[in-house]
Design a protein around this motif. Structure first.
Motif, PDB file in Angstrom:
ATOM      1  N   PHE A  48      -4.288   9.159  11.514  1.00  0.00           N
ATOM      2  CA  PHE A  48      -3.927  10.563  11.542  1.00  0.00           C
ATOM      3  C   PHE A  48      -3.202  11.108  12.197  1.00  0.00           C
ATOM      4  O   PHE A  48      -2.950  10.306  13.387  1.00  0.00           O
TER       5      PHE A  48
ATOM      6  N   ASN B 122      -1.501  14.434  14.005  1.00  0.00           N
ATOM      7  CA  ASN B 122      -1.528  15.790  14.259  1.00  0.00           C
ATOM      8  C   ASN B 122      -0.044  16.167  14.283  1.00  0.00           C
ATOM      9  O   ASN B 122       0.601  16.050  15.418  1.00  0.00           O
TER      10      ASN B 122
ATOM     11  N   ILE C 295      -0.746   7.263   6.171  1.00  0.00           N
ATOM     12  CA  ILE C 295      -0.705   8.142   7.373  1.00  0.00           C
ATOM     13  C   ILE C 295      -1.228   9.613   6.617  1.00  0.00           C
ATOM     14  O   ILE C 295      -0.739  10.132   5.806  1.00  0.00           O
ATOM     15  N   VAL C 296      -2.227  10.206   7.254  1.00  0.00           N
ATOM     16  CA  VAL C 296      -2.909  11.351   6.881  1.00  0.00           C
ATOM     17  C   VAL C 296      -2.223  12.260   7.912  1.00  0.00           C
ATOM     18  O   VAL C 296      -2.685  12.281   9.345  1.00  0.00           O
ATOM     19  N   ARG C 297      -1.246  13.237   7.526  1.00  0.00           N
ATOM     20  CA  ARG C 297      -0.766  14.541   8.526  1.00  0.00           C
ATOM     21  C   ARG C 297      -1.797  15.524   8.510  1.00  0.00           C
ATOM     22  O   ARG C 297      -1.993  15.974   7.390  1.00  0.00           O
TER      23      ARG C 297
ATOM     24  N   THR D 105      -5.372  18.932   6.072  1.00  0.00           N
ATOM     25  CA  THR D 105      -4.569  18.024   5.544  1.00  0.00           C
ATOM     26  C   THR D 105      -3.177  18.517   5.151  1.00  0.00           C
ATOM     27  O   THR D 105      -3.294  19.691   4.521  1.00  0.00           O
ATOM     28  N   GLU D 106      -2.311  18.121   5.806  1.00  0.00           N
ATOM     29  CA  GLU D 106      -0.959  18.489   5.386  1.00  0.00           C
ATOM     30  C   GLU D 106      -0.449  17.561   4.268  1.00  0.00           C
ATOM     31  O   GLU D 106       0.326  18.170   3.362  1.00  0.00           O
ATOM     32  N   GLY D 107      -0.716  16.353   4.281  1.00  0.00           N
ATOM     33  CA  GLY D 107      -0.354  15.482   3.394  1.00  0.00           C
ATOM     34  C   GLY D 107      -0.779  14.102   3.761  1.00  0.00           C
ATOM     35  O   GLY D 107      -1.122  13.846   4.815  1.00  0.00           O
ATOM     36  N   VAL D 108      -0.713  13.080   2.760  1.00  0.00           N
ATOM     37  CA  VAL D 108      -1.200  11.835   2.844  1.00  0.00           C
ATOM     38  C   VAL D 108      -0.063  10.993   2.282  1.00  0.00           C
ATOM     39  O   VAL D 108       0.413  11.048   1.082  1.00  0.00           O
ATOM     40  N   ASP D 109       0.412  10.253   3.055  1.00  0.00           N
ATOM     41  CA  ASP D 109       1.707   9.268   2.728  1.00  0.00           C
ATOM     42  C   ASP D 109       1.114   7.812   2.759  1.00  0.00           C
ATOM     43  O   ASP D 109       0.588   7.391   3.705  1.00  0.00           O
ATOM     44  N   ILE D 110       1.740   7.241   1.870  1.00  0.00           N
ATOM     45  CA  ILE D 110       1.306   5.713   1.704  1.00  0.00           C
ATOM     46  C   ILE D 110       2.701   5.382   1.717  1.00  0.00           C
ATOM     47  O   ILE D 110       3.574   5.561   0.939  1.00  0.00           O
TER      48      ILE D 110
END
Lengths: 146, 146
Positions: free
Chosen positions: A94, A96, A130-132, B124-129
């Motif tokens: 995560f 932030n 990556i969870v922003r 959540t803003e976004g999830v990047d892989i």
DNA sequence: ACTCTGAATTAGACAGAGTCCAGATTTTGG
DNA sequence: CCAAAATCTGGACTCTGTCTAATTCAGAGT
């Protein structure tokens, strides 16, 4: 692992084929004793807390050596600086974006389905999720994933 | 979307609440006409190909404005530079750590299961892989994912 | 203990990405 | 066409990270 002492650090370094010197032990201890993601300048600040003893060049040399020997891992989420992660287990993060805080997500139980075949002649080095996140009202992480 | 002309760009900018100036149109055109991931200095080189006309400050200002207005997206995979991505659709990336090459992975059909609940008070803003790859012998992407 | 040698460390110069600022230029509305 | 607002500019600056040449250190052999 149990407690982290400077003595363990020497063993840890040796077991990764790294000559344990004063500076290297201090840097390893900074990372492993607090199990945190630290940037190079944070590490330098910690190590040189009272009397400055370790130079910038050594901090960078040492971190790159640790990376190379796979003692630590780097996490690239912030355009401004690299974070160094003493946890080399497979795991995700995560991030932030408001506070810059970085938190581990155990990879245990996390699965990715439907990734396409790798391009030819290429192998995987690693898969990062990556969870922003940022402060705000209610939400479910799952929504984002079609 | 059809062809990308500088005229479309003006409309595109306006539709995102951005005042279309010469420099902004050129920068948008550089990104959208070739559908590629470019770094700030690559963009500057493209825009100033013949006669230098756009300053570094403007390139950065403009890119940050585009980000803010969600016209483009940034991809953080390389510690040295940020890549700007004209594709704001949900998608992921292959990153060739040897060549620095960045390739899209369509998010269509990709699912992540087992992510833990978000921390409280956070969205959540976004999830990047990011699948980091490098030249080498055979491999399956799936192996990495327990 | 002493010396030799290679490894490690150091300070400081350097490089590249990105920001900031104050002044100049362009755009816009009237 | 003019004034105000928005934008752009060069250059100085900051920050992260690398490089280099000189110094220090650790330890193996005598």
């Amino acid at each position: 692992m149990q407690q982290y002492s400077r003595d363990n650090m020497a063993e840890l370094l040796r077991s990764h084929d790294i000559n344990p010197t004063h500076q290297r032990i201090e840097i390893a201890y900074a990372l492993f004793s607090r199990q945190q993601h630290l940037s190079a300048d944070q590490i330098m600040a910690i190590v040189n807390d009272r009397h400055s003893e370790t130079s910038k060049a050594t901090v960078y040399n040492t971190l790159n050596l640790f990376l190379e020997k796979k003692l630590i891992r780097e996490v690239i989420v912030d355009p401004n600086k690299v974070f160094y992660d003493p946890n080399t287990q497979l795991h995700h993060h995560f991030y932030n974006v408001t506070s810059g805080e970085l938190t581990d997500i155990d990879a245990e139980g996390v699965t990715i389905c439907g990734l396409p075949q790798l391009p030819e002649g290429v192998i995987t080095e690693g898969v990062d999720i990556i969870v922003r996140i940022r402060p705000g009202a209610t939400a479910q992480a799952q929504e984002q994933l079609a």
